[in-house]
Design a protein around this motif. Structure first.
Motif, PDB file in Angstrom:
ATOM      1  N   ARG A  24       0.805  -1.222   0.000  1.00  0.00           N
ATOM      2  CA  ARG A  24       0.000   0.000   0.000  1.00  0.00           C
ATOM      3  C   ARG A  24       0.835   1.267   0.000  1.00  0.00           C
ATOM      4  O   ARG A  24       0.291   2.354  -0.189  1.00  0.00           O
ATOM      5  CB  ARG A  24      -0.926   0.013   1.219  1.00  0.00           C
ATOM      6  CG  ARG A  24      -1.987  -1.079   1.139  1.00  0.00           C
ATOM      7  CD  ARG A  24      -2.997  -0.936   2.213  1.00  0.00           C
ATOM      8  NE  ARG A  24      -2.337  -0.968   3.541  1.00  0.00           N
ATOM      9  CZ  ARG A  24      -2.976  -0.882   4.690  1.00  0.00           C
ATOM     10  NH1 ARG A  24      -4.274  -0.770   4.700  1.00  0.00           N
ATOM     11  NH2 ARG A  24      -2.323  -0.939   5.818  1.00  0.00           N
ATOM     12  N   LEU A  25       2.123   1.188   0.214  1.00  0.00           N
ATOM     13  CA  LEU A  25       2.973   2.381   0.294  1.00  0.00           C
ATOM     14  C   LEU A  25       2.992   3.187  -1.011  1.00  0.00           C
ATOM     15  O   LEU A  25       2.824   4.415  -0.959  1.00  0.00           O
ATOM     16  CB  LEU A  25       4.391   2.016   0.724  1.00  0.00           C
ATOM     17  CG  LEU A  25       5.329   3.204   0.954  1.00  0.00           C
ATOM     18  CD1 LEU A  25       4.804   4.073   2.089  1.00  0.00           C
ATOM     19  CD2 LEU A  25       6.735   2.713   1.274  1.00  0.00           C
ATOM     20  N   PRO A  26       3.147   2.587  -2.195  1.00  0.00           N
ATOM     21  CA  PRO A  26       3.150   3.394  -3.422  1.00  0.00           C
ATOM     22  C   PRO A  26       1.839   4.150  -3.642  1.00  0.00           C
ATOM     23  O   PRO A  26       1.835   5.313  -4.064  1.00  0.00           O
ATOM     24  CB  PRO A  26       3.387   2.379  -4.540  1.00  0.00           C
ATOM     25  CG  PRO A  26       4.044   1.233  -3.880  1.00  0.00           C
ATOM     26  CD  PRO A  26       3.490   1.198  -2.486  1.00  0.00           C
ATOM     27  N   THR A  31      -1.178   9.265  -3.503  1.00  0.00           N
ATOM     28  CA  THR A  31      -2.291  10.060  -2.964  1.00  0.00           C
ATOM     29  C   THR A  31      -1.774  11.288  -2.215  1.00  0.00           C
ATOM     30  O   THR A  31      -2.307  12.401  -2.369  1.00  0.00           O
ATOM     31  CB  THR A  31      -3.150   9.201  -2.016  1.00  0.00           C
ATOM     32  OG1 THR A  31      -3.583   8.041  -2.719  1.00  0.00           O
ATOM     33  CG2 THR A  31      -4.352   9.968  -1.524  1.00  0.00           C
ATOM     34  N   ALA A  32      -0.729  11.104  -1.410  1.00  0.00           N
ATOM     35  CA  ALA A  32      -0.147  12.244  -0.684  1.00  0.00           C
ATOM     36  C   ALA A  32       0.404  13.272  -1.665  1.00  0.00           C
ATOM     37  O   ALA A  32       0.240  14.484  -1.473  1.00  0.00           O
ATOM     38  CB  ALA A  32       0.949  11.763   0.261  1.00  0.00           C
ATOM     39  N   GLY A  33       1.040  12.804  -2.745  1.00  0.00           N
ATOM     40  CA  GLY A  33       1.559  13.726  -3.764  1.00  0.00           C
ATOM     41  C   GLY A  33       0.459  14.516  -4.439  1.00  0.00           C
ATOM     42  O   GLY A  33       0.604  15.714  -4.701  1.00  0.00           O
ATOM     43  N   LEU A  34      -0.678  13.835  -4.733  1.00  0.00           N
ATOM     44  CA  LEU A  34      -1.814  14.536  -5.339  1.00  0.00           C
ATOM     45  C   LEU A  34      -2.367  15.613  -4.404  1.00  0.00           C
ATOM     46  O   LEU A  34      -2.669  16.731  -4.832  1.00  0.00           O
ATOM     47  CB  LEU A  34      -2.912  13.538  -5.713  1.00  0.00           C
ATOM     48  CG  LEU A  34      -2.596  12.597  -6.876  1.00  0.00           C
ATOM     49  CD1 LEU A  34      -3.697  11.549  -7.027  1.00  0.00           C
ATOM     50  CD2 LEU A  34      -2.437  13.390  -8.159  1.00  0.00           C
ATOM     51  N   TRP A  35      -2.518  15.265  -3.139  1.00  0.00           N
ATOM     52  CA  TRP A  35      -3.030  16.242  -2.169  1.00  0.00           C
ATOM     53  C   TRP A  35      -2.065  17.420  -2.000  1.00  0.00           C
ATOM     54  O   TRP A  35      -2.494  18.577  -1.919  1.00  0.00           O
ATOM     55  CB  TRP A  35      -3.290  15.576  -0.815  1.00  0.00           C
ATOM     56  CG  TRP A  35      -4.613  14.889  -0.784  1.00  0.00           C
ATOM     57  CD1 TRP A  35      -4.852  13.557  -0.908  1.00  0.00           C
ATOM     58  CD2 TRP A  35      -5.886  15.514  -0.636  1.00  0.00           C
ATOM     59  NE1 TRP A  35      -6.189  13.295  -0.842  1.00  0.00           N
ATOM     60  CE2 TRP A  35      -6.862  14.498  -0.679  1.00  0.00           C
ATOM     61  CE3 TRP A  35      -6.304  16.820  -0.479  1.00  0.00           C
ATOM     62  CZ2 TRP A  35      -8.207  14.749  -0.573  1.00  0.00           C
ATOM     63  CZ3 TRP A  35      -7.658  17.077  -0.365  1.00  0.00           C
ATOM     64  CH2 TRP A  35      -8.589  16.059  -0.410  1.00  0.00           C
TER      65      TRP A  35
END
Length: 107
Positions: A24-26, A31-35
């Motif tokens: 699940r890390l990638p 998702t964190a990069g998108l936010w």
């Protein structure tokens, strides 16, 4: 802005790997990069809006100052027009008048 060094980032990465696992890390990083991208775009849009407002205020202020300067010029011109008839009465003698007075001294 934030004082995060390499060791802190490495520690956060290791904790994320342990908590989320390698499967699940990638997805979590994506998702964190998108936010983070959305937040940066929002802040840049807000910054651009504030700069536009500041620019508009600066233009308004500059126009107001130019109007004040124009009024001051008009007042000075009117003042000079009023003082010009008075100045002809109180002018100092011209050069020819002074030279005549030097040739013919009065007793």
């Amino acid at each position: 802005m934030f004082d995060i060094g390499f060791t802190e980032l490495l520690l956060v990465g290791i904790v994320a790997l342990v908590v989320l696992g390698p499967d699940r890390l990638p997805g979590a990083v994506r998702t964190a990069g998108l936010w983070i991208g959305r937040i940066k775009r929002s802040f840049s849009a807000i910054k651009a809006e504030v700069e536009r407002e500041i620019g508009a205020d600066e233009i308004r202020r500059q126009l107001h100052n130019e109007n004040i300067l124009e009024l001051e010029r008009e007042m000075n011109a009117a003042k000079q027009k009023l003082n010009s008839p008075l100045s002809s009465l109180t002018e100092t003698p011209s050069a020819t008048e002074t030279s005549l007075q030097d040739k013919n001294p009065q007793p």
